[in-house]
Design a protein around this motif. Structure first.
Motif, PDB file in Angstrom:
ATOM      1  N   PRO A  13      75.040 -16.097  -0.997  1.00  0.00           N
ATOM      2  CA  PRO A  13      74.850 -16.663  -2.331  1.00  0.00           C
ATOM      3  C   PRO A  13      76.031 -17.531  -2.742  1.00  0.00           C
ATOM      4  O   PRO A  13      77.174 -17.265  -2.363  1.00  0.00           O
ATOM      5  CB  PRO A  13      74.734 -15.422  -3.219  1.00  0.00           C
ATOM      6  CG  PRO A  13      75.511 -14.373  -2.493  1.00  0.00           C
ATOM      7  CD  PRO A  13      75.308 -14.657  -1.036  1.00  0.00           C
TER       8      PRO A  13
ATOM      9  N   PRO B 186      73.415 -12.685 -10.253  1.00  0.00           N
ATOM     10  CA  PRO B 186      72.346 -12.445  -9.271  1.00  0.00           C
ATOM     11  C   PRO B 186      71.024 -12.103  -9.958  1.00  0.00           C
ATOM     12  O   PRO B 186      70.975 -11.779 -11.143  1.00  0.00           O
ATOM     13  CB  PRO B 186      72.868 -11.262  -8.453  1.00  0.00           C
ATOM     14  CG  PRO B 186      74.336 -11.209  -8.726  1.00  0.00           C
ATOM     15  CD  PRO B 186      74.505 -11.720 -10.122  1.00  0.00           C
TER      16      PRO B 186
ATOM     17  N   THR C 110      70.198 -17.548  -1.931  1.00  0.00           N
ATOM     18  CA  THR C 110      69.556 -16.605  -2.836  1.00  0.00           C
ATOM     19  C   THR C 110      69.410 -17.241  -4.216  1.00  0.00           C
ATOM     20  O   THR C 110      70.138 -18.167  -4.567  1.00  0.00           O
ATOM     21  CB  THR C 110      70.369 -15.303  -2.977  1.00  0.00           C
ATOM     22  OG1 THR C 110      71.602 -15.587  -3.647  1.00  0.00           O
ATOM     23  CG2 THR C 110      70.652 -14.682  -1.623  1.00  0.00           C
TER      24      THR C 110
ATOM     25  N   VAL D  24      79.166 -12.734  -5.842  1.00  0.00           N
ATOM     26  CA  VAL D  24      79.291 -14.186  -5.769  1.00  0.00           C
ATOM     27  C   VAL D  24      80.551 -14.612  -6.496  1.00  0.00           C
ATOM     28  O   VAL D  24      80.825 -14.166  -7.618  1.00  0.00           O
ATOM     29  CB  VAL D  24      78.070 -14.889  -6.402  1.00  0.00           C
ATOM     30  CG1 VAL D  24      78.043 -16.354  -5.992  1.00  0.00           C
ATOM     31  CG2 VAL D  24      76.776 -14.194  -6.011  1.00  0.00           C
TER      32      VAL D  24
ATOM     33  N   ASN E 180      72.857 -24.778  -6.632  1.00  0.00           N
ATOM     34  CA  ASN E 180      72.755 -23.554  -5.847  1.00  0.00           C
ATOM     35  C   ASN E 180      72.892 -23.921  -4.372  1.00  0.00           C
ATOM     36  O   ASN E 180      71.957 -24.416  -3.742  1.00  0.00           O
ATOM     37  CB  ASN E 180      71.417 -22.849  -6.105  1.00  0.00           C
ATOM     38  CG  ASN E 180      71.342 -21.489  -5.425  1.00  0.00           C
ATOM     39  OD1 ASN E 180      72.139 -21.171  -4.541  1.00  0.00           O
ATOM     40  ND2 ASN E 180      70.366 -20.682  -5.819  1.00  0.00           N
TER      41      ASN E 180
ATOM     42  N   ASP F 225      74.215  -8.930  -5.375  1.00  0.00           N
ATOM     43  CA  ASP F 225      74.976  -9.896  -4.598  1.00  0.00           C
ATOM     44  C   ASP F 225      76.330 -10.161  -5.266  1.00  0.00           C
ATOM     45  O   ASP F 225      76.422 -10.328  -6.487  1.00  0.00           O
ATOM     46  CB  ASP F 225      74.212 -11.221  -4.495  1.00  0.00           C
ATOM     47  CG  ASP F 225      72.828 -11.031  -3.901  1.00  0.00           C
ATOM     48  OD1 ASP F 225      72.698 -10.196  -2.997  1.00  0.00           O
ATOM     49  OD2 ASP F 225      71.893 -11.719  -4.348  1.00  0.00           O
TER      50      ASP F 225
ATOM     51  N   LEU G 214      69.973 -17.651  -8.091  1.00  0.00           N
ATOM     52  CA  LEU G 214      71.101 -17.330  -8.954  1.00  0.00           C
ATOM     53  C   LEU G 214      70.940 -18.025 -10.297  1.00  0.00           C
ATOM     54  O   LEU G 214      70.442 -19.148 -10.372  1.00  0.00           O
ATOM     55  CB  LEU G 214      72.429 -17.786  -8.332  1.00  0.00           C
ATOM     56  CG  LEU G 214      72.957 -17.037  -7.106  1.00  0.00           C
ATOM     57  CD1 LEU G 214      74.169 -17.769  -6.539  1.00  0.00           C
ATOM     58  CD2 LEU G 214      73.323 -15.598  -7.466  1.00  0.00           C
TER      59      LEU G 214
END
Length: 343
Positions: A187, A280, A220, A288, A216, A286, A222
């Motif tokens: 991510p 997330p 994943t 990040v 992004n 996740d 976000l």
């Protein structure tokens, strides 16, 4: 001449909440036409094999090569029978960060291509529901991370435009599909295209306009919490107005943001900083790293400097004129000698 143009009437109800089942509104009527009771209202929502259920969207986590079977309920809420096309399509983010699907007829290459409904169309009597099974077949070489699509129910109607031409207008609604393929998840969000400008007032504080893109760059979904601030050379900082959260971005998706930070002194230069804390998807943890970027703005009060320069120039001109008058020599008066005539 018939114009077989599909108008971009993508009346989606793909919100990630219960609003995702909002039915499509009736098609617009041509001016002066008599619509009678021809309203067409329909919807799509997740379902079991027997009835609609309460899921907000169709969400799955699976390994490459897996096969998922599920159902959607297609509802005719109107007072007239209707026949609807059923198909799946890839999802993408609009420039504003919204969720949308590929236009009808544009081929899917991702989760939309992996999803196949058992019916290509359904005919519904008034106030009825049809359960449509579908299969999501994940390729063995599917990339890890999040993939998104939607199952669509669409109605094409012919309408007459203001110029008298016949136009085919497609209404469509659908249910979102979110798929997470297991594997190496990476991510990440980035800030690109950061620019800024400062608008000064002749005597006082000004405003800085800051624009940027949140992208992004991971695999994943976000969203994020964003903030913008501007600092002066001597260390004081002014925070920008509160910004709404970054909308949920699909992998590769982006959103453009512009905001204004007000009440800034024209300090010569200013540093604008953008900070985004990734968030997330609900249900995932996740980790990040935040995204940060900064840009330096020119904040010279040119109007005030121009007025000051004009004032100084005027003072100099006056002083110079006075100085010249003091140094200019005065010509002596001619002497007149009178001689008395001797008688």
């Amino acid at each position: 001449m018939r114009l077989a143009a599909l108008a971009a009437a993508f009346l989606f109800a793909f919100a990630p909440s219960a609003a995702a089942q909002t039915p499509a509104p009736p098609p617009a009527q041509a001016p002066g036409s008599d619509s009678g009771d021809q309203r067409v209202t329909f919807g799509v929502r997740p379902a079991t094999a027997t009835a609609p259920d309460n899921r907000a969207s169709l969400g799955y986590s699976a390994t490459p090569g897996a096969v998922v079977k599920d159902f959607v309920a297609v509802s005719n809420i109107g007072n007239n029978p209707v026949t609807l096309k059923i198909y799946a399509s890839d999802a993408f983010n609009t420039p504003e960060g919204g969720f949308d699907l590929l236009a009808a007829g544009k081929p899917s290459v991702d989760a939309g291509a992996w999803t196949h409904a058992e019916m290509t169309s359904v005919s519904l009597s008034p106030r009825s529901v049809s359960i449509v099974p579908f299969t999501l077949t994940i390729p063995a070489n599917a990339t890890p991370g999040d993939h998104a699509a939607g199952i669509v129910a669409a109605l094409t109607t012919e309408q007459t435009g203001v110029n008298g031409q016949k136009v085919a207008v497609e209404q469509r609604v659908g249910a979102r599909i979110y798929l997470r393929v297991t594997g190496d998840l990476k991510p990440g969000l980035s800030i690109t295209g950061l620019t800024g400008s400062y608008a000064a007032t002749p005597f006082g504080r000004g405003d800085a306009t800051v624009s940027y893109i949140v992208h992004n760059t991971g695999n994943t979904r976000l969203s994020g919490k964003q903030r913008v601030s501007v600092s002066t050379p001597w260390g004081s900082t002014v925070d920008g107005e509160a910004l709404p959260p970054v909308p949920e971005l699909l992998p590769g998706g982006l959103v453009k943001v512009t905001t204004t930070v007000r009440g800034l002194l024209p300090a010569g230069w200013l540093d604008a900083a953008v900070h985004v804390d990734p968030v997330p998807v609900l249900g995932f943890t996740d980790v990040v790293q935040p995204a940060e970027e900064s840009v330096t703005l020119s904040a010279v009060p040119w109007a005030a400097l121009g007025v000051l320069a004009a004032l100084l120039l005027g003072i100099f001109a006056v002083r110079f004129a006075r100085h010249r008058r003091r140094r200019t020599p005065v010509a002596p008066a001619e002497e007149v000698t009178e001689h008395a005539a001797a008688l």
